[in-house]
Design an enzyme around this catalytic site. Structure first.
Site, PDB file in Angstrom:
ATOM      1  N   GLU A  57       0.824  -1.205   0.000  1.00  0.00           N
ATOM      2  CA  GLU A  57       0.000   0.000   0.000  1.00  0.00           C
ATOM      3  C   GLU A  57       0.865   1.264   0.000  1.00  0.00           C
ATOM      4  O   GLU A  57       0.599   2.225  -0.737  1.00  0.00           O
ATOM      5  CB  GLU A  57      -0.921   0.012   1.232  1.00  0.00           C
ATOM      6  CG  GLU A  57      -1.863  -1.183   1.306  1.00  0.00           C
ATOM      7  CD  GLU A  57      -1.297  -2.352   2.103  1.00  0.00           C
ATOM      8  OE1 GLU A  57      -2.072  -3.044   2.773  1.00  0.00           O
ATOM      9  OE2 GLU A  57      -0.065  -2.577   2.058  1.00  0.00           O
ATOM     10  N   SER A 227      23.235 -36.610  11.365  1.00  0.00           N
ATOM     11  CA  SER A 227      23.149 -37.032  12.768  1.00  0.00           C
ATOM     12  C   SER A 227      24.508 -37.235  13.417  1.00  0.00           C
ATOM     13  O   SER A 227      24.741 -36.818  14.555  1.00  0.00           O
ATOM     14  CB  SER A 227      22.322 -38.316  12.874  1.00  0.00           C
ATOM     15  OG  SER A 227      21.013 -38.105  12.395  1.00  0.00           O
ATOM     16  N   GLU A 299      15.319 -31.428  -0.764  1.00  0.00           N
ATOM     17  CA  GLU A 299      15.876 -32.054  -1.967  1.00  0.00           C
ATOM     18  C   GLU A 299      16.708 -33.282  -1.636  1.00  0.00           C
ATOM     19  O   GLU A 299      17.494 -33.749  -2.450  1.00  0.00           O
ATOM     20  CB  GLU A 299      16.737 -31.041  -2.743  1.00  0.00           C
ATOM     21  CG  GLU A 299      15.958 -30.088  -3.605  1.00  0.00           C
ATOM     22  CD  GLU A 299      16.820 -29.445  -4.676  1.00  0.00           C
ATOM     23  OE1 GLU A 299      17.694 -30.124  -5.246  1.00  0.00           O
ATOM     24  OE2 GLU A 299      16.626 -28.252  -4.940  1.00  0.00           O
ATOM     25  N   GLY A 301      17.829 -37.220  -0.491  1.00  0.00           N
ATOM     26  CA  GLY A 301      17.635 -38.518  -1.121  1.00  0.00           C
ATOM     27  C   GLY A 301      16.570 -39.353  -0.442  1.00  0.00           C
ATOM     28  O   GLY A 301      15.769 -38.849   0.359  1.00  0.00           O
ATOM     29  N   LEU A 304      16.367 -39.450   3.675  1.00  0.00           N
ATOM     30  CA  LEU A 304      15.806 -38.250   4.288  1.00  0.00           C
ATOM     31  C   LEU A 304      14.333 -38.095   3.923  1.00  0.00           C
ATOM     32  O   LEU A 304      13.519 -37.699   4.767  1.00  0.00           O
ATOM     33  CB  LEU A 304      16.592 -37.005   3.849  1.00  0.00           C
ATOM     34  CG  LEU A 304      16.123 -35.676   4.455  1.00  0.00           C
ATOM     35  CD1 LEU A 304      16.243 -35.698   5.973  1.00  0.00           C
ATOM     36  CD2 LEU A 304      16.919 -34.501   3.880  1.00  0.00           C
TER      37      LEU A 304
END
Length: 371
Positions: A57, A227, A299, A301, A304
């Site tokens: 605005e 991890s 993205e 593999g 995951l």
């Protein structure tokens, strides 16, 4: 449909087109566009350029310059704000400029706004019309609509696969399954989403940069789920961590020396509670949300992807399907893990769309949540 309704649709579409110009730059704010019309003529346009700068605005009023906007109609894709943030309330500016009518696309779910902007404008005696192209406005800001309410990032899972559902050959070769047009579009997604997430195996296999090299755009924050901190110090993500923000998430049992080495290289290390010996992805996304990361392009593999589906963090799926047959029992598939035992347990998608892109087909859908 009345002439007025037709005009409302036309000018709101114009405002939506303006809003899209901010795609990828406004996070964690929404994309918003505004159009000012007086005596049947568009006299000004504006959009929110990036977080911290003027709202749509305000930009439209700037574009109007010295023109008298008294009694004009302003079309805004999202409800004008009514609170002080990094900028003053837009509702106040609309009242100050003596606008005659306000047409709004979608209501703002932000608890600080949530109808208050419209109420404030109406209380000033200004006519307000809501819900014009509301679905389009909401869809445009699907990331914001989730994040502002839940404070958790909107997660898009993207993958490219062959017609028989393979993301790589038996030897691991995967570059390139999808066509150039698909790969370029993925880089546009990287620009639009605030962060990109992969697992440690992707880093070990591909040594990716995860940037926007195929288009002009901002590089996403790079998040690696690792991890046990398998990521090598020689990885390109580590070497460029001072140039492009890079986050590695590990569990509390990760090697302390490796954590310090990564931090000294410019990597941000998040120590996240473990679940079944691995980073708890739900806890990780909650932490990323607290860090004002509103969206993630996943993205990674197969490993995951399986963990992300299992953790329930995925909101949207986008699959690029190439007209190729790879075959092979050991060739990788997009989603690994144990999978589901019964079809009734499969993750269901809704609002499915499919389109051609280059030689590929792109299919998109949203995870169906149980009520």
């Amino acid at each position: 449909m009345t002439d007025r309704n037709q005009e409302d649709l036309r000018y709101m579409q114009m405002a939506l087109d303006m809003a899209k110009l901010g795609r990828g730059y406004t996070n964690p704010n929404p994309m918003v566009g505004a159009v000012i019309v007086k005596d049947g003529q568009v006299i000004a346009k504006g959009y929110h350029h990036c977080c911290g700068q003027g709202h749509a605005e305000v930009e439209a009023f700037k574009d109007a310059g010295n023109q008298d906007v008294t009694g004009a109609t302003i079309y805004v894709t999202l409800e004008p704000c009514s609170h002080y943030g990094k900028t003053p309330p837009c509702a106040d500016k609309i009242i100050e400029k003596k606008i005659g009518r306000v047409v709004v696309g979608a209501l703002d779910p932000n608890p600080l706004v949530a109808g208050r902007g419209i109420e404030k404008i109406r209380n000033a005696g200004i006519e307000v019309t809501t819900g014009v192209l509301a679905e389009e406005s909401i869809k445009l800001n699907e990331i914001f609509m989730k994040y502002i309410v839940n404070k958790e990032p909107f997660v898009l899972y993207k993958s490219a696969m062959s017609l028989d559902g393979k993301i790589a050959t038996a030897s691991g070769e995967s570059q390139w399954i999808s066509c150039e047009a698909s790969r370029k579009e993925v880089h546009e997604l990287r620009h639009q989403y605030m962060a990109i997430m992969v697992g440690s195996q992707t880093v070990l296999d591909d040594d990716p940069m995860l940037n926007c090299r195929l288009i002009e755009g901002k590089d996403p924050i790079r998040v690696v789920v690792d991890s046990s901190l398998r990521i090598p110090m020689t990885a390109r993500l580590v070497k460029t961590a001072r140039d492009i923000r890079t986050i590695v998430a590990c569990t509390p049992t990760a090697d302390e020396k490796k954590i310090k080495d990564l931090q000294n290289a410019g990597v941000e290390v998040l120590i996240i509670e473990a679940k079944d010996g691995h980073v708890d992805l739900k806890k990780l996304t909650e932490e990323l949300g607290r860090m004002q990361i509103d969206s993630i392009l996943l993205e990674g593999g197969a490993t995951l992807a399986a963990a992300a589906f299992g953790a329930g963090i995925i909101d949207k799926v986008q699959m690029y399907i190439a007209p190729k047959i790879i075959g092979g029992k050991t060739s990788r598939t997009p989603v690994g893990g144990k999978g589901v035992e019964h079809l009734s347990d499969a993750w269901q998608l809704k609002d499915i769309t499919a389109r051609n892109i280059g030689n590929d087909i792109c299919t998109t859908g949203y995870i169906r949540r149980e009520a």
